[in-house]
Design a protein around this motif. Sequence first.
Motif, PDB file in Angstrom:
ATOM      1  N   LYS A 113       0.827  -1.216   0.000  1.00 30.10           N
ATOM      2  CA  LYS A 113       0.000   0.000   0.000  1.00 30.10           C
ATOM      3  C   LYS A 113       0.856   1.259   0.000  1.00 30.10           C
ATOM      4  O   LYS A 113       0.373   2.333  -0.370  1.00 30.10           O
ATOM      5  CB  LYS A 113      -0.936  -0.005   1.205  1.00 30.10           C
ATOM      6  N   ASN A 114       2.139   1.115   0.393  1.00 36.42           N
ATOM      7  CA  ASN A 114       3.003   2.290   0.464  1.00 36.42           C
ATOM      8  C   ASN A 114       3.880   2.482  -0.770  1.00 36.42           C
ATOM      9  O   ASN A 114       4.304   3.603  -1.059  1.00 36.42           O
ATOM     10  CB  ASN A 114       3.906   2.216   1.698  1.00 36.42           C
ATOM     11  N   GLU A 115       4.196   1.407  -1.458  1.00 33.59           N
ATOM     12  CA  GLU A 115       5.105   1.530  -2.605  1.00 33.59           C
ATOM     13  C   GLU A 115       4.921   0.354  -3.564  1.00 33.59           C
ATOM     14  O   GLU A 115       4.397  -0.695  -3.204  1.00 33.59           O
ATOM     15  CB  GLU A 115       6.565   1.615  -2.148  1.00 33.59           C
ATOM     16  N   VAL A 116       5.371   0.578  -4.780  1.00 36.60           N
ATOM     17  CA  VAL A 116       5.405  -0.480  -5.782  1.00 36.60           C
ATOM     18  C   VAL A 116       6.672  -0.278  -6.593  1.00 36.60           C
ATOM     19  O   VAL A 116       7.016   0.843  -6.967  1.00 36.60           O
ATOM     20  CB  VAL A 116       4.150  -0.451  -6.686  1.00 36.60           C
ATOM     21  N   TYR A 117       7.398  -1.363  -6.828  1.00 38.44           N
ATOM     22  CA  TYR A 117       8.644  -1.213  -7.569  1.00 38.44           C
ATOM     23  C   TYR A 117       9.063  -2.535  -8.202  1.00 38.44           C
ATOM     24  O   TYR A 117       8.651  -3.623  -7.789  1.00 38.44           O
ATOM     25  CB  TYR A 117       9.760  -0.678  -6.680  1.00 38.44           C
ATOM     26  N   PHE A 118       9.878  -2.403  -9.215  1.00 37.18           N
ATOM     27  CA  PHE A 118      10.520  -3.522  -9.909  1.00 37.18           C
ATOM     28  C   PHE A 118      11.952  -3.586  -9.414  1.00 37.18           C
ATOM     29  O   PHE A 118      12.628  -2.564  -9.313  1.00 37.18           O
ATOM     30  CB  PHE A 118      10.466  -3.281 -11.409  1.00 37.18           C
ATOM     31  N   SER A 119      12.440  -4.799  -9.091  1.00 35.78           N
ATOM     32  CA  SER A 119      13.735  -4.900  -8.433  1.00 35.78           C
ATOM     33  C   SER A 119      14.545  -6.085  -8.933  1.00 35.78           C
ATOM     34  O   SER A 119      13.989  -7.123  -9.307  1.00 35.78           O
ATOM     35  CB  SER A 119      13.528  -5.054  -6.919  1.00 35.78           C
ATOM     36  N   TYR A 120      15.880  -5.915  -8.946  1.00 34.66           N
ATOM     37  CA  TYR A 120      16.835  -6.994  -9.191  1.00 34.66           C
ATOM     38  C   TYR A 120      17.481  -7.381  -7.872  1.00 34.66           C
ATOM     39  O   TYR A 120      17.691  -6.542  -6.991  1.00 34.66           O
ATOM     40  CB  TYR A 120      17.940  -6.545 -10.148  1.00 34.66           C
ATOM     41  N   HIS A 121      17.827  -8.635  -7.766  1.00 34.89           N
ATOM     42  CA  HIS A 121      18.568  -9.102  -6.599  1.00 34.89           C
ATOM     43  C   HIS A 121      19.656 -10.056  -7.070  1.00 34.89           C
ATOM     44  O   HIS A 121      19.372 -11.041  -7.754  1.00 34.89           O
ATOM     45  CB  HIS A 121      17.632  -9.824  -5.625  1.00 34.89           C
ATOM     46  N   LEU A 122      20.903  -9.756  -6.729  1.00 37.26           N
ATOM     47  CA  LEU A 122      22.034 -10.569  -7.188  1.00 37.26           C
ATOM     48  C   LEU A 122      22.115 -11.881  -6.420  1.00 37.26           C
ATOM     49  O   LEU A 122      21.901 -11.935  -5.208  1.00 37.26           O
ATOM     50  CB  LEU A 122      23.335  -9.786  -7.032  1.00 37.26           C
ATOM     51  N   LEU A 123      22.462 -12.955  -7.133  1.00 42.93           N
ATOM     52  CA  LEU A 123      22.562 -14.287  -6.542  1.00 42.93           C
ATOM     53  C   LEU A 123      23.999 -14.768  -6.417  1.00 42.93           C
ATOM     54  O   LEU A 123      24.262 -15.751  -5.753  1.00 42.93           O
ATOM     55  CB  LEU A 123      21.784 -15.291  -7.400  1.00 42.93           C
ATOM     56  N   ALA A 124      24.900 -14.128  -7.117  1.00 45.11           N
ATOM     57  CA  ALA A 124      26.287 -14.589  -7.137  1.00 45.11           C
ATOM     58  C   ALA A 124      27.216 -13.391  -7.037  1.00 45.11           C
ATOM     59  O   ALA A 124      26.816 -12.244  -7.190  1.00 45.11           O
ATOM     60  CB  ALA A 124      26.572 -15.370  -8.428  1.00 45.11           C
ATOM     61  N   SER A 125      28.469 -13.685  -6.761  1.00 41.06           N
ATOM     62  CA  SER A 125      29.474 -12.638  -6.682  1.00 41.06           C
ATOM     63  C   SER A 125      29.860 -12.240  -8.097  1.00 41.06           C
ATOM     64  O   SER A 125      30.764 -12.812  -8.707  1.00 41.06           O
ATOM     65  CB  SER A 125      30.696 -13.125  -5.909  1.00 41.06           C
ATOM     66  N   VAL A 126      29.137 -11.270  -8.608  1.00 38.73           N
ATOM     67  CA  VAL A 126      29.338 -10.862  -9.990  1.00 38.73           C
ATOM     68  C   VAL A 126      29.141  -9.355 -10.084  1.00 38.73           C
ATOM     69  O   VAL A 126      28.358  -8.772  -9.336  1.00 38.73           O
ATOM     70  CB  VAL A 126      28.347 -11.584 -10.932  1.00 38.73           C
ATOM     71  N   ILE A 127      29.898  -8.745 -10.959  1.00 40.77           N
ATOM     72  CA  ILE A 127      29.733  -7.310 -11.203  1.00 40.77           C
ATOM     73  C   ILE A 127      28.863  -7.148 -12.439  1.00 40.77           C
ATOM     74  O   ILE A 127      29.136  -7.725 -13.486  1.00 40.77           O
ATOM     75  CB  ILE A 127      31.096  -6.628 -11.414  1.00 40.77           C
ATOM     76  N   THR A 128      27.804  -6.380 -12.287  1.00 38.47           N
ATOM     77  CA  THR A 128      26.868  -6.216 -13.394  1.00 38.47           C
ATOM     78  C   THR A 128      26.393  -4.778 -13.443  1.00 38.47           C
ATOM     79  O   THR A 128      26.476  -4.052 -12.450  1.00 38.47           O
ATOM     80  CB  THR A 128      25.667  -7.180 -13.252  1.00 38.47           C
ATOM     81  N   ARG A 129      25.910  -4.375 -14.572  1.00 39.73           N
ATOM     82  CA  ARG A 129      25.394  -3.021 -14.712  1.00 39.73           C
ATOM     83  C   ARG A 129      24.222  -3.024 -15.684  1.00 39.73           C
ATOM     84  O   ARG A 129      24.127  -3.883 -16.555  1.00 39.73           O
ATOM     85  CB  ARG A 129      26.479  -2.061 -15.197  1.00 39.73           C
ATOM     86  N   PHE A 130      23.354  -2.073 -15.491  1.00 36.77           N
ATOM     87  CA  PHE A 130      22.173  -1.919 -16.325  1.00 36.77           C
ATOM     88  C   PHE A 130      22.193  -0.507 -16.882  1.00 36.77           C
ATOM     89  O   PHE A 130      22.289   0.447 -16.118  1.00 36.77           O
ATOM     90  CB  PHE A 130      20.923  -2.151 -15.480  1.00 36.77           C
TER      91      PHE A 130
END
Length: 700
Positions: A113-130
């Motif tokens: 009720k307070n927020e809505v968002y799309f999210s990524y969550h990392l599973l491994a030790s990796v460097i990534t960018r979007f």
Amino acid sequence: MVNLISLHQVEVFKWVFSVQSFDYPTDTLLPGMKIGWNFVTGKELYLSSWKNEEDPAPGDYTYHCDPSGYLQNVLKKGSKEVYRSGPWNGLRFSGATNSRQSPFYTFGVISTKNEVYFSYHLLASVITRFCLNPNGALQRWTWGDRNKGWALYLSLPTDNCDTYKLCGGYGSCNSLNSPVCGCLDKFEPKHVEDWGKADWSSGCVRRIDLNCIKGDGFLKYTKLKLPDTRNSWFNATMNLEECRKVCLKNCSCMAYSNLDIRNGGTGCLLWFEDLLDIRQLAKEGQDIYIRMAASELASQVKSNGHRGKSLSWIIPLSAGVILVILSLVVWIRRRKIASEKKKGCCGRNGNYKMDYLNGNLSEEYELPLFDLSTIAKSTNNFSGTSKIGEGGYGPVYKGVLEHGQEIAVKRLSRTSTQGQDEFMNEVMYIVKLQHRNLVKILGCCIEGEEKMLIYEYMPNGSLDSFIFADDTRSTVLDWSKRFHIINGIARGLMYLHQDSQLRIIHRDLKANNILLDNDMNPKISDFGIARSCEDDKFGAKTHRVVGTYGYLSPEYAVHGVYSVKSDVFSFGVLVLEIVSGKGNRKFSHPDHNLNLLGHAWTLYKEGRSMELLGDFPVDVCSTPEVIRSIHVGLLCVQHRPEDRPSMSSVVMMLNNEGVLPPAKQPAFFVETNTPDSEFSSSRHAHSTVNEITITTLDPR
């Protein structure tokens, strides 16, 4: 700890994060990257492109999580939507054509009720960018420790069908079709004339209007990207039957579907306006139930149900009789044509006179016939001002039909001896080929001595006029457009080699046989010397080598052996030309006598591949894409055919991460002083080669 949220709506050079940056439980989906709304503060987190590669000020493109209606992501240029992800279905966004499980991260939607968002969550030790590029491309990159560079993991939008509401209301986009837009079943174009001009914005309408008072029903459509949900309603607890009942009671409800596709499907999603931005998906598409008139549904039930049961014994019998009759007709026709050839349909030079084509060409190849008067009028009676090219079997003209459609007309010269074979060859192959990256034939005109092929008109001409042009014209094609063209050519070739009815070897793939439409989409053209070959490994052998110097594979140029790998070689040359803006045969360097292939190979070995671009500007985010393209190009021009990848592998390597195999030294490594021209050579027993020049025709 990196504070990602405060990094202004996110550009690639600054939004880099790894799993070590967060102290969250790995079994919880958390906002490692967060796009959405805080309803308490009224603030939005979104992505914004830079103004350009050098200026980090906000650019034209933004990427939003849109909670109006049911949740979906939207890419905008200014206030105009250019791409939509489709609604979230519990596993992915329904329009994701390249979604896949990743070993590096998971993603999802959080809604409270307070927020809505799309999210990524990392599973491994990796460097990534979007990153959201200044040209509007959404890209995810991962860092490779072994290569010490960024590798592209996914990119959006993927193709023309990702263009927002390209096909209008109730239109469906399929990137494998040509044209890409079509109407859903039981629908028809709203304005037929506009659709004839490739303007699909008016969309489609039902063949039979709805009549809520008399009763409507629903028809199931499968494997679709679900329509725009900004004017939708949803309920997470309803089942599909409850959803149907709610929609049926409301005359404004146009369609319904499950909200969540997990565990057999749950929830209810309803649409209340025209259905926009639909595309056909081969694997990951969803089911939707669209409101239809009761009479339309009754006719379908009658045809599919009652008749199917009562006449089930007639159908296989009728099909068998029809098959026998068709086989007999085909056999008689072939015998008739063979008989005509024996009676003298061939000239002394072995070319068919093609007099039998009057009527038969349209009938046998299902090719529409145009009147000579219509074509003459469209080209201003074949005036010099309408002439846009000249080839070995005649001139090519630009024409405009009465309803405004632009066409290209290939006119067979009456004095041509070689063009008649190529004319028939082009008809035989291109009529059977339908792909968005192949030039489309619209029909033919055969009256008396006049023989013409009618094509869609390509307003931007051929690729060579851009990549080999002066600085002003060549800069029209920035890197994103060049990479788009490379991918389009690759997909067109993959279709020819693998997915078409016949296994087609083009044999003359080159820059001026790649035509560009209004949106710079590439179209492979000129199938005059193409051949069908069932064996993709060994191909075929000929004593008459035809093609263009600089693009011919060594086994074909020297031994006359051609296969799909001959086209792969030509594609590799073309890739290096597109990247560098230099022609292979015309390339020169002050420090060595290597051709373009040799120069690219030398830079690749020394880890300096980016120098192949010279002064051509490329942003940092695109650098891995450029290096990968050069690497793939070099893999395609390796000397041995068996070392070259298939075109399906090429498409995969261009668009996915992963370590590429090392490239071996290319064929034709050192420049020789052979003429830069098209040629046909006849190889004789004493290894004497007679060469004559042929100018091939580029339909525009």
